[in-house]
Write an enzyme that holds these catalytic residues in place. Structure first.
Site, mmCIF file in Angstrom:
data_model
loop_
_atom_site.group_PDB
_atom_site.id
_atom_site.type_symbol
_atom_site.label_atom_id
_atom_site.label_comp_id
_atom_site.label_asym_id
_atom_site.label_seq_id
_atom_site.Cartn_x
_atom_site.Cartn_y
_atom_site.Cartn_z
ATOM 1 N N TRP A 294 0.869 -1.683 -0.115
ATOM 2 C CA TRP A 294 -0.190 0.242 -0.139
ATOM 3 C C TRP A 294 0.961 1.610 0.155
ATOM 4 O O TRP A 294 0.379 2.308 -0.427
ATOM 5 C CB TRP A 294 -1.040 0.117 1.187
ATOM 6 C CG TRP A 294 -0.658 0.393 2.486
ATOM 7 C CD1 TRP A 294 0.841 -0.653 3.586
ATOM 8 C CD2 TRP A 294 -1.148 1.390 3.602
ATOM 9 N NE1 TRP A 294 1.181 0.527 4.789
ATOM 10 C CE2 TRP A 294 0.328 1.137 4.683
ATOM 11 C CE3 TRP A 294 -0.957 2.464 3.364
ATOM 12 C CZ2 TRP A 294 0.334 2.166 5.588
ATOM 13 C CZ3 TRP A 294 -1.713 3.185 4.406
ATOM 14 C CH2 TRP A 294 -0.867 3.247 5.765
ATOM 15 N N ASP A 295 2.342 1.098 0.172
ATOM 16 C CA ASP A 295 3.025 2.483 0.277
ATOM 17 C C ASP A 295 2.795 3.076 -0.858
ATOM 18 O O ASP A 295 2.975 4.528 -0.873
ATOM 19 C CB ASP A 295 4.283 1.483 0.806
ATOM 20 C CG ASP A 295 4.826 0.965 1.514
ATOM 21 O OD1 ASP A 295 4.222 -0.036 2.063
ATOM 22 O OD2 ASP A 295 5.696 0.953 1.692
ATOM 23 N N GLU B 273 1.402 -1.960 12.593
ATOM 24 C CA GLU B 273 0.993 -3.065 13.237
ATOM 25 C C GLU B 273 1.723 -3.779 14.514
ATOM 26 O O GLU B 273 2.009 -4.738 15.119
ATOM 27 C CB GLU B 273 2.172 -3.693 11.836
ATOM 28 C CG GLU B 273 1.378 -3.994 10.273
ATOM 29 C CD GLU B 273 2.271 -4.302 9.243
ATOM 30 O OE1 GLU B 273 3.214 -4.422 9.747
ATOM 31 O OE2 GLU B 273 2.364 -4.315 8.498
ATOM 32 N N LYS C 252 3.556 1.990 16.532
ATOM 33 C CA LYS C 252 4.456 1.709 15.511
ATOM 34 C C LYS C 252 4.439 2.830 14.172
ATOM 35 O O LYS C 252 5.596 2.835 14.017
ATOM 36 C CB LYS C 252 4.941 0.247 14.782
ATOM 37 C CG LYS C 252 5.347 -0.488 13.502
ATOM 38 C CD LYS C 252 5.422 -1.264 13.146
ATOM 39 C CE LYS C 252 6.630 -1.587 11.708
ATOM 40 N NZ LYS C 252 5.942 -2.845 11.178
ATOM 41 N N GLN C 253 3.323 3.522 13.660
ATOM 42 C CA GLN C 253 3.413 3.739 12.257
ATOM 43 C C GLN C 253 1.886 4.726 13.019
ATOM 44 O O GLN C 253 0.915 4.293 13.166
ATOM 45 C CB GLN C 253 3.904 3.526 11.322
ATOM 46 C CG GLN C 253 2.276 2.214 10.981
ATOM 47 C CD GLN C 253 2.878 1.374 9.742
ATOM 48 O OE1 GLN C 253 3.451 0.868 10.132
ATOM 49 N NE2 GLN C 253 2.972 1.887 8.220
HETATM 50 C C1 BGC Z 1 4.904 -0.963 7.630
HETATM 51 C C2 BGC Z 1 3.857 -1.162 6.374
HETATM 52 C C3 BGC Z 1 4.475 -1.032 4.923
HETATM 53 C C4 BGC Z 1 5.284 -2.383 4.845
HETATM 54 C C5 BGC Z 1 6.926 -2.273 3.464
HETATM 55 C C6 BGC Z 1 5.634 -2.423 7.093
HETATM 56 O O1 BGC Z 1 6.734 -2.065 7.979
HETATM 57 O O2 BGC Z 1 4.114 -1.500 8.874
HETATM 58 O O3 BGC Z 1 3.056 -0.343 6.516
HETATM 59 O O4 BGC Z 1 3.559 -1.565 4.106
HETATM 60 O O5 BGC Z 1 6.687 -2.246 5.936
HETATM 61 O O6 BGC Z 1 7.018 -1.034 3.896
#
Ligand code: BGC
Length: 775
Positions: A357-358, A488, A601-602
């Site tokens: 999804w990035d 996550e 985490k984000q």
């Molecule tokens: C992130 C995801 C991301 C993936 C690839 C993961 O660490 O939590 O949001 O899509 O990395 O960059």
């Protein structure tokens, strides 16, 4: 965090060789051209710690899934971008001893990534065990002007002897992926040929049967004069090359030129592949190194004209942003809708497949503003082409009637991820794909995209959400249970606010899209209705009911949206109170401890507020930002940029700047201790967003560009170029002046600090004093 890269505005420089940093540097100094790329491995053999990596976009291997406990619905395989034939290898031997930076004594080592011109340079002096010393200087690049060509210039000067040097120039196809699940090799040899100073090797991927033919041509010059050396053909399985015994004189420079052609069955018919490779190689050798480099510099000049950001007064920030822009442009050029942007691009194996999804949430805005429209359109078309697979993917999980769930990670449209909490639960990804359609149309005004491609994708996505929600008799509202949000560090939660928001937004946007297409293009609308078996009345009635009755967790006392049900039950510790020795927690804590903690985490709630900020008043944004920022640990590279943009919006210049620095120098300073695995390519687009959407406050509303700039205290000015609906604009922000120059012939109206300005073609507008507006 490391600090060994020298600060320089246009170059990435490493001085002195420290083998413990080598894998990090191999990532940082990576080069690529959208079609293929590689880590900055040495041409010579190297027995020290290294991750060898050459990658070709779109060429993958379905590595059979390996999990401890199989769950129904898991994908059969993980499609991995492959470590492919190493074409850079140049082995140097003196009296039976190999040049090896791990065993020779190395001095004067320097590595430079010339970002302006697009090539990698390296120089050093090596002393062999027998005391013989040579000076080496190398330059190489992957041509973006001719994306099937790579070139190397490799110069050797014997410093204290005359004698024989043996040089072997080869293609080594006997390579492996480090992350291979069953320790398998993924390539078989199909063909090899060695002719004078040229060698060719065709390899075929197991299972997927992609053919890749690599050709090399090697020649040696003595101070500009070609040497007519007799090379000896050498070969073994998956390994071909030429060996040259060269008589050398002390203090004379000998330069070897090596050209490579890399072509694949993705672009040529298999029986024609070797010929195509030969033609490409001929093109390279006829042009020669200097001409190819000149073309490379020209091509990069154009890229920089379109996408550079100039920061004055802060060299570290300048280097950081250019590094990010450089790597993005090396990874994706947008010429081929079958390709996409892997989180590690061509710089490492981690994350295997290419598309997360990035791409939609982070990369699309960068390419929208800095490249031709077809580039971002191709990113969207990629998903359009995968719609049928997304429908099949949803069917595997029990959804029906054309519901589409796009994969968490993919190369060919099929899901590859195999952790249940992500594969089955991180469904918010579907929302980002819909959002990118909206974002693309908002930016470009290309409504035809909605008619011809977008709406079909939206219908599939909306159908998924309408089946994924369920009615809660208890709440008398719709809920979404068992999900993982962008954060996550929480799994299997109920009612992740962000996911619920994206779901309802997708339904509303699809309904708008249906109304638009029905009115604008009734015939195409009818065709689409038939193609998708769309039951207009029943399906939209259900969607409307969900939109009107969705449950969103929140806390009235704190005045915030809740990340998920029960989030406040967690012990509310703040990141500032966590001892740094625990960082990063994903390396130091058990998963259980992470899941029970409140650390994020984000960006999660904040990701939603970033996407839809206009729907919320500033105080709501502020309360949520203050609450969630204090609990966010930013262990995804995708996180600081969103926080930076929101901080800038809230006028918190200092924090906006701190987050910006963190995102822009994440890899250069190895902030998260993981650069050695590869670069964080997709988050680099977030860095660009932090400047353009963050500091400059650029937004698109009602078909117009809006700016609300602030100037970080450390900077005396910054400027950037964007393309917008046929106009080319340069925006420069100084303390006392905002200047927007319209380089195109097209007139444009922009809004700066809520006031409209018309900028006729080839003119500019100047608005004085930022400070006045900030009051
Ligand atoms: C992130 C995801 C991301 C993936 C690839 C993961 O660490 O939590 O949001 O899509 O990395 O960059």
């Amino acid at each position: 965090m490391k600090n060994y890269i020298k600060i320089d505005e246009w170059n990435i420089i490493e001085e002195g060789f420290d083998p413990t940093l080598n894998k990090i540097s191999e990532s940082i100094f990576s080069i690529g051209n959208g079609r293929f790329g590689q880590r900055a491995n040495f041409e010579e053999s190297y027995s020290g710690n290294t991750l060898q990596g050459n990658y070709i976009a779109g060429i993958y291997y379905p590595d059979k899934t390996r999990v401890g406990w199989w769950k129904n619905g898991y994908p059969e395989y993980f499609a991995k971008v492959l470590n492919s034939a190493n074409w850079i290898a140049i082995l140097v031997e003196i009296e039976g001893e190999q040049l090896d930076l791990n065993t020779c004594k190395i001095s004067n080592f320097k590595r430079i990534l010339h970002m302006k011109e697009g090539y990698l340079e390296r120089s050093f002096v090596a002393e062999f065990k027998n005391g013989k010393q040579i000076k080496v200087n190398t330059a190489r690049f992957c041509s973006i002007a001719d994306s099937e060509i790579g070139a190397i210039r490799y110069s050797i000067t014997p410093l204290n002897f005359s004698g024989i040097i043996t040089i072997t120039s080869l293609i080594d196809g006997d390579v492996k992926n480090k992350d291979s699940n069953y320790d398998e090799k993924f390539w078989d040899e199909v063909y090899q040929e060695i002719q004078n100073e040229e060698a060719f090797l065709t390899l075929r991927t197991k299972k997927t049967a992609f053919d890749v033919c690599t050709g090399i041509s090697t020649s040696i010059f003595n101070e500009e004069k070609p040497l007519s050396v007799k090379s000896e053909a050498i070969s073994k399985e998956k390994w071909v090359g030429n060996r040259i015994q060269q008589e050398v004189a002390e203090k004379v420079e000998y330069t070897l030129y090596k050209y490579a052609a890399i072509v694949s069955s993705e672009n040529y018919k298999k029986p024609e592949l070797v010929d195509a490779c030969k033609k490409t190689l001929k093109r390279a050798t006829e042009k020669g190194f200097e001409k190819l480099l000149e073309e490379q510099e020209q091509a990069w000049k154009k890229k920089w004209e379109e996408s550079d950001i100039l920061i004055e007064g802060d060299a570290a920030a300048q280097q950081g942003i250019r590094f990010n822009i450089f790597q993005l442009n090396q990874t994706y050029t947008g010429e081929d809708a079958r390709l996409n942007i892997g989180p590690k691009g061509f710089t490492g194996e981690k994350y295997g497949g290419s598309t997360y999804w990035d791409t939609e949430a982070y990369c699309v805005p960068f390419y929208l503003a800095t490249a031709e429209q077809k580039v971002s359109k191709n990113l969207l078309i990629y998903r359009y082409r995968h719609l049928q697979k997304a429908i099949e993917n949803a069917e595997k999980l029990g959804f029906e009637k054309g519901a589409a769930l796009y994969p968490m990670v993919t190369i060919n449209g099929e899901e590859c991820h195999n952790e249940w909490e992500i594969t089955f639960e991180e469904i918010h990804r579907n929302g980002a794909i819909a959002y990118a359609i909206f974002n693309y149309i908002r930016y470009t005004g290309d409504q035809d995209y909605l008619i011809d491609y977008g709406l079909e994708v939206l219908i599939g996505i909306a159908r998924f959400w309408s089946q994924r929600v369920n009615w809660s008799e208890e709440r008398k509202q719709f809920v979404i249970l068992g999900v993982t949000g962008p954060n996550e560090y929480e799994n299997n939660v109920n009612n992740n606010w962000y996911t619920n928001l994206m779901a309802t937004w997708c339904l509303s946007y699809t309904m708008e899209g249906l109304a638009y297409v029905a009115e604008q293009s009734p015939t195409k609308y009818q065709t689409l209705i038939q193609k998708t078996n769309f039951d207009q009345e029943a399906e939209t009635a259900r969607w409307k009911e969900i939109i009107d009755n969705m449950y969103f967790p929140g806390d009235d006392r704190l005045g915030i949206f809740l990340q998920q049900d029960g989030y406040l039950d967690k012990e509310q510790t703040l990141v500032k109170d966590l001892n740094r020795k625990h960082y990063p927690i994903h390396q130091n804590w058990s998963w259980d401890r992470i899941l029970r903690s409140c650390f994020i985490k984000q960006a999660d709630v904040l990701q939603g507020l970033y996407f839809f900020e206009d729907d919320y008043d500033i105080e709501t944004l502020r309360r949520n930002f203050d609450f969630y920022e204090a609990r966010t640990i930013h262990e995804s590279s995708l996180s600081p940029c969103v926080h930076s943009i929101l901080a800038a919006k809230l006028g918190d210049e200092e924090r906006a700047y701190d987050f910006y620095l963190r995102t822009s120098r994440l890899d250069l300073d190895d902030y998260n201790n993981d650069t050695q695995d590869g670069l964080h390519i997709t988050s680099m687009a977030g860095t660009w967003m932090s400047v353009v959407e963050g500091f400059a406050g650029m937004r698109v509303r009602n078909n117009q560009l809006y700016f609300n700039p602030i100037l970080p205290e450390k900077w005396s000015s910054y400027s950037f170029t964007i393309g917008f609906r046929g106009s080319k604009l340069n925006i420069r922000i100084q303390e006392s002046l905002i200047k927007i120059s319209n380089h195109s012939g097209k007139d444009l109206v922009v809004v700066i600090h809520n006031q409209e300005y018309s900028i006729a073609g080839k003119t500019n507008v100047e608005v004085s004093s930022l400070k006045d507006y900030q009051k």
